[in-house]
Write a protein that holds these residues in place. Structure first.
Motif, PDB file in Angstrom:
ATOM      1  N   ILE A   1     -12.868  -8.007  28.865  1.00  0.00           N
ATOM      2  CA  ILE A   1     -11.973  -8.048  30.022  1.00  0.00           C
ATOM      3  C   ILE A   1     -11.513  -9.492  30.232  1.00  0.00           C
ATOM      4  O   ILE A   1     -12.335 -10.403  30.320  1.00  0.00           O
TER       5      ILE A   1
ATOM      6  N   ASP B   1      -0.092 -11.331  26.735  1.00  0.00           N
ATOM      7  CA  ASP B   1      -0.780 -10.133  27.234  1.00  0.00           C
ATOM      8  C   ASP B   1      -0.753  -9.022  26.194  1.00  0.00           C
ATOM      9  O   ASP B   1      -1.768  -8.381  25.932  1.00  0.00           O
TER      10      ASP B   1
ATOM     11  N   ASP C   1      -7.608  -5.188  21.744  1.00  0.00           N
ATOM     12  CA  ASP C   1      -8.593  -4.471  22.560  1.00  0.00           C
ATOM     13  C   ASP C   1      -9.188  -5.273  23.710  1.00  0.00           C
ATOM     14  O   ASP C   1     -10.335  -5.050  24.108  1.00  0.00           O
ATOM     15  N   TYR C   2      -8.423  -6.201  24.248  1.00  0.00           N
ATOM     16  CA  TYR C   2      -8.804  -6.859  25.492  1.00  0.00           C
ATOM     17  C   TYR C   2      -8.048  -6.168  26.619  1.00  0.00           C
ATOM     18  O   TYR C   2      -6.873  -5.826  26.468  1.00  0.00           O
ATOM     19  N   GLU C   3      -8.718  -5.970  27.739  1.00  0.00           N
ATOM     20  CA  GLU C   3      -8.052  -5.472  28.942  1.00  0.00           C
ATOM     21  C   GLU C   3      -7.710  -6.694  29.781  1.00  0.00           C
ATOM     22  O   GLU C   3      -8.562  -7.560  29.994  1.00  0.00           O
TER      23      GLU C   3
ATOM     24  N   ARG D   1     -15.330   1.449  36.461  1.00  0.00           N
ATOM     25  CA  ARG D   1     -14.419   1.929  35.411  1.00  0.00           C
ATOM     26  C   ARG D   1     -15.040   1.758  34.032  1.00  0.00           C
ATOM     27  O   ARG D   1     -14.878   2.609  33.158  1.00  0.00           O
ATOM     28  N   TYR D   2     -15.724   0.653  33.831  1.00  0.00           N
ATOM     29  CA  TYR D   2     -16.325   0.369  32.528  1.00  0.00           C
ATOM     30  C   TYR D   2     -17.815   0.712  32.500  1.00  0.00           C
ATOM     31  O   TYR D   2     -18.525   0.342  31.583  1.00  0.00           O
TER      32      TYR D   2
ATOM     33  N   LEU E   1     -13.881  -2.348  38.987  1.00  0.00           N
ATOM     34  CA  LEU E   1     -13.803  -2.701  37.575  1.00  0.00           C
ATOM     35  C   LEU E   1     -15.075  -2.266  36.849  1.00  0.00           C
ATOM     36  O   LEU E   1     -15.020  -1.617  35.798  1.00  0.00           O
TER      37      LEU E   1
ATOM     38  N   LYS F   1      -3.936  -7.231  24.380  1.00  0.00           N
ATOM     39  CA  LYS F   1      -4.141  -5.786  24.493  1.00  0.00           C
ATOM     40  C   LYS F   1      -4.202  -5.121  23.120  1.00  0.00           C
ATOM     41  O   LYS F   1      -4.993  -4.196  22.911  1.00  0.00           O
TER      42      LYS F   1
ATOM     43  N   PHE G   1      -6.295  -8.351  33.359  1.00  0.00           N
ATOM     44  CA  PHE G   1      -6.015  -8.191  34.786  1.00  0.00           C
ATOM     45  C   PHE G   1      -5.535  -9.535  35.316  1.00  0.00           C
ATOM     46  O   PHE G   1      -6.173 -10.565  35.099  1.00  0.00           O
TER      47      PHE G   1
ATOM     48  N   GLN H   1     -16.751  -4.032  25.199  1.00  0.00           N
ATOM     49  CA  GLN H   1     -15.616  -4.085  26.117  1.00  0.00           C
ATOM     50  C   GLN H   1     -15.355  -5.533  26.494  1.00  0.00           C
ATOM     51  O   GLN H   1     -16.271  -6.279  26.834  1.00  0.00           O
TER      52      GLN H   1
END
Length: 86
Positions: free
Chosen positions: A13, A43, A50-52, A81-82, A78, A47, A54, A11
């Motif tokens: 972020i 952005d 596969d980067y989130e 969530r992950y 955060l 995305k 914020f 993951q």
């Protein structure tokens, strides 16, 4: 990108702090929709890879106490969530 968090299970972020330079020209005096569009395209690109992403406005973090309170709320949410154990 201002901050990159590499979390378990691949993951990724991205945390961005946006000052007026992200959407203005002339040292913050004139709105610049092309700069804003470029930021949004970035952005989308992140995305799709596969980067989130914020984003925080500079003014949200300007005051140390307010920034601390915001991050004390945001970061645990955060990580929940992950599913990151802190």
């Amino acid at each position: 990108m201002d901050f990159l968090l590499l979390l378990p299970h691949g993951q990724r972020i991205v945390l961005e702090v946006d000052g007026s330079q992200h959407y203005t020209r002339d040292h913050g005096w004139t709105p610049d929709t092309s700069k804003y569009a470029e930021m949004m395209a970035g952005d989308r690109d992140l995305k799709l890879r596969d980067y989130e992403v914020f984003r925080f406005g500079h003014d949200e973090l300007r005051n140390e106490n307010a920034a601390h309170a915001l991050l004390e709320q945001f970061l645990p949410e955060l990580f929940q969530r992950y599913r990151v154990v802190t």
